[in-house]
Design a protein around this motif. Structure first.
Motif, PDB file in Angstrom:
ATOM      1  N   ILE A   5      -3.387  43.469  34.641  1.00  0.00           N
ATOM      2  CA  ILE A   5      -3.398  44.074  35.970  1.00  0.00           C
ATOM      3  C   ILE A   5      -2.409  45.221  35.916  1.00  0.00           C
ATOM      4  CG2 ILE A   5      -2.921  43.709  38.405  1.00  0.00           C
ATOM      5  CD1 ILE A   5      -3.402  40.557  37.236  1.00  0.00           C
ATOM      6  N   VAL A   6      -2.890  46.440  36.125  1.00  0.00           N
ATOM      7  CA  VAL A   6      -2.099  47.642  35.871  1.00  0.00           C
ATOM      8  C   VAL A   6      -1.747  48.343  37.182  1.00  0.00           C
ATOM      9  CG1 VAL A   6      -2.030  49.849  34.632  1.00  0.00           C
ATOM     10  CG2 VAL A   6      -3.346  47.923  33.698  1.00  0.00           C
ATOM     11  N   SER A   7      -0.450  48.604  37.391  1.00  0.00           N
ATOM     12  CA  SER A   7       0.024  49.349  38.561  1.00  0.00           C
ATOM     13  C   SER A   7       0.738  50.608  38.086  1.00  0.00           C
ATOM     14  CB  SER A   7       1.004  48.516  39.388  1.00  0.00           C
ATOM     15  OG  SER A   7       0.409  47.339  39.859  1.00  0.00           O
ATOM     16  N   PHE A  28      -0.203  39.792  34.036  1.00  0.00           N
ATOM     17  CA  PHE A  28      -1.330  39.255  33.270  1.00  0.00           C
ATOM     18  C   PHE A  28      -1.800  37.920  33.838  1.00  0.00           C
ATOM     19  CE2 PHE A  28       1.446  41.743  30.549  1.00  0.00           C
ATOM     20  CZ  PHE A  28       0.560  42.642  29.975  1.00  0.00           C
ATOM     21  N   LEU A  29      -3.107  37.730  33.805  1.00  0.00           N
ATOM     22  CA  LEU A  29      -3.704  36.443  34.127  1.00  0.00           C
ATOM     23  C   LEU A  29      -4.197  35.805  32.840  1.00  0.00           C
ATOM     24  CD1 LEU A  29      -5.796  37.342  37.296  1.00  0.00           C
ATOM     25  CD2 LEU A  29      -3.703  35.974  37.223  1.00  0.00           C
ATOM     26  N   VAL A  30      -3.848  34.538  32.641  1.00  0.00           N
ATOM     27  CA  VAL A  30      -4.266  33.794  31.459  1.00  0.00           C
ATOM     28  C   VAL A  30      -4.955  32.503  31.928  1.00  0.00           C
ATOM     29  CG1 VAL A  30      -3.590  32.841  29.230  1.00  0.00           C
ATOM     30  CG2 VAL A  30      -2.226  34.696  30.251  1.00  0.00           C
ATOM     31  N   PRO A  31      -6.299  32.467  31.903  1.00  0.00           N
ATOM     32  CA  PRO A  31      -6.998  31.243  32.324  1.00  0.00           C
ATOM     33  C   PRO A  31      -6.740  30.087  31.364  1.00  0.00           C
ATOM     34  CG  PRO A  31      -8.481  33.149  32.312  1.00  0.00           C
ATOM     35  CD  PRO A  31      -7.228  33.552  31.588  1.00  0.00           C
ATOM     36  N   LEU A  38      -0.237  33.122  35.862  1.00  0.00           N
ATOM     37  CA  LEU A  38       0.112  34.519  36.105  1.00  0.00           C
ATOM     38  C   LEU A  38       1.432  34.808  35.403  1.00  0.00           C
ATOM     39  CD1 LEU A  38      -0.239  37.250  37.632  1.00  0.00           C
ATOM     40  CD2 LEU A  38       0.940  36.169  39.574  1.00  0.00           C
ATOM     41  N   VAL A  39       1.439  35.813  34.543  1.00  0.00           N
ATOM     42  CA  VAL A  39       2.668  36.223  33.856  1.00  0.00           C
ATOM     43  C   VAL A  39       3.168  37.496  34.533  1.00  0.00           C
ATOM     44  CG1 VAL A  39       3.724  36.917  31.674  1.00  0.00           C
ATOM     45  CG2 VAL A  39       1.910  35.181  31.694  1.00  0.00           C
ATOM     46  N   ILE A  50      -3.726  41.909  41.893  1.00  0.00           N
ATOM     47  CA  ILE A  50      -3.822  40.560  41.314  1.00  0.00           C
ATOM     48  C   ILE A  50      -4.957  39.802  41.993  1.00  0.00           C
ATOM     49  CG2 ILE A  50      -2.638  38.359  40.953  1.00  0.00           C
ATOM     50  CD1 ILE A  50       0.034  39.972  40.991  1.00  0.00           C
ATOM     51  N   ALA A  51      -5.026  39.902  43.314  1.00  0.00           N
ATOM     52  CA  ALA A  51      -6.086  39.219  44.066  1.00  0.00           C
ATOM     53  C   ALA A  51      -7.460  39.700  43.620  1.00  0.00           C
ATOM     54  CB  ALA A  51      -5.895  39.443  45.565  1.00  0.00           C
ATOM     55  N   ALA A  52      -7.586  41.006  43.414  1.00  0.00           N
ATOM     56  CA  ALA A  52      -8.877  41.564  42.984  1.00  0.00           C
ATOM     57  C   ALA A  52      -9.257  41.066  41.593  1.00  0.00           C
ATOM     58  CB  ALA A  52      -8.817  43.091  43.010  1.00  0.00           C
TER      59      ALA A  52
END
Length: 199
Positions: A5-7, A28-31, A38-39, A50-52
């Motif tokens: 997830i890039v801001s 980062f999301l790691v399933p 969430l890292v 993040i929600a998106a």
């Protein structure tokens, strides 16, 4: 799978030096089998992103079981309070030697959190940590190193508490088994780039 997830970040001239700075910060999301980790939480404006990304991978805030913080700098924790409110069931973990505005559990070196191995990598901050996604062969290094676009670099000294300690941490992660390297600033890289950085 690691989801970035890039801001974008813009710092005007004079705040962090004579020139303006433009870069990105990533979380980062790691399933995993029973949800998503969430890292980092990025900036406060990262939360909608993040929600998106959660929606894109078919998940929701209720699926976030764990939040792992690489360190306490505000570009990595700006969204923390809102994330905690949106995912109240998530356990928040971080290095014991950093301080945070919410209660966190200490993440010990070598501990495993939902398939992520905690690697203490102090230097940038006293409690900085990285996480190794063992099944993915991916190392999330926080601000231990960055990739501003022309190869892997050390974190800027101006923002690093102990450069010598950070260097020892770089050599520590070099010994780990991974193929892909995910810095919190810049595009993913690989083991070769780390080898080139360390010479």
């Amino acid at each position: 799978m690691i989801y970035s997830i890039v801001s974008p970040v813009h710092i005007p001239a004079g705040l962090a030096g004579p020139d303006p700075m433009d870069f990105d910060v990533r979380c980062f999301l790691v399933p995993h089998a029973s949800g998503v980790t969430l890292v980092d939480t990025g900036l406060d404006r990262s939360v909608p992103l993040i929600a998106a990304k959660l929606a894109e991978i078919g998940a929701a805030w209720s699926d976030v079981t764990d939040v792992v913080l690489t360190h306490h700098h505000p570009d990595h924790t700006g969204g923390l309070a809102e994330v905690v409110a949106l995912a109240p069931g998530a356990t928040v973990r971080a290095g014991a030697h950093d301080t945070f505005p919410v209660a966190v559990e200490a993440a010990a070196d070598g501990a495993t959190i939902r398939g992520l191995r905690v690697v203490a990598t102090p230097g940038h901050t006293a409690g900085h940590l990285s996480v190794l996604a063992v099944e993915d062969g991916a190392l999330l290094v926080g601000d231990l190193a960055g990739n501003p676009g022309d190869g892997l670099t050390r974190a800027p000294q101006a923002f690093t508490a102990d450069a010598a300690e950070a260097e020892r941490s770089l050599h520590k992660v070099r010994r780990l088994d991974f193929a892909r390297l995910y810095p919190s600033h810049g595009e993913p890289s690989d083991r070769l780039a780390l080898e080139q950085l360390l010479g």
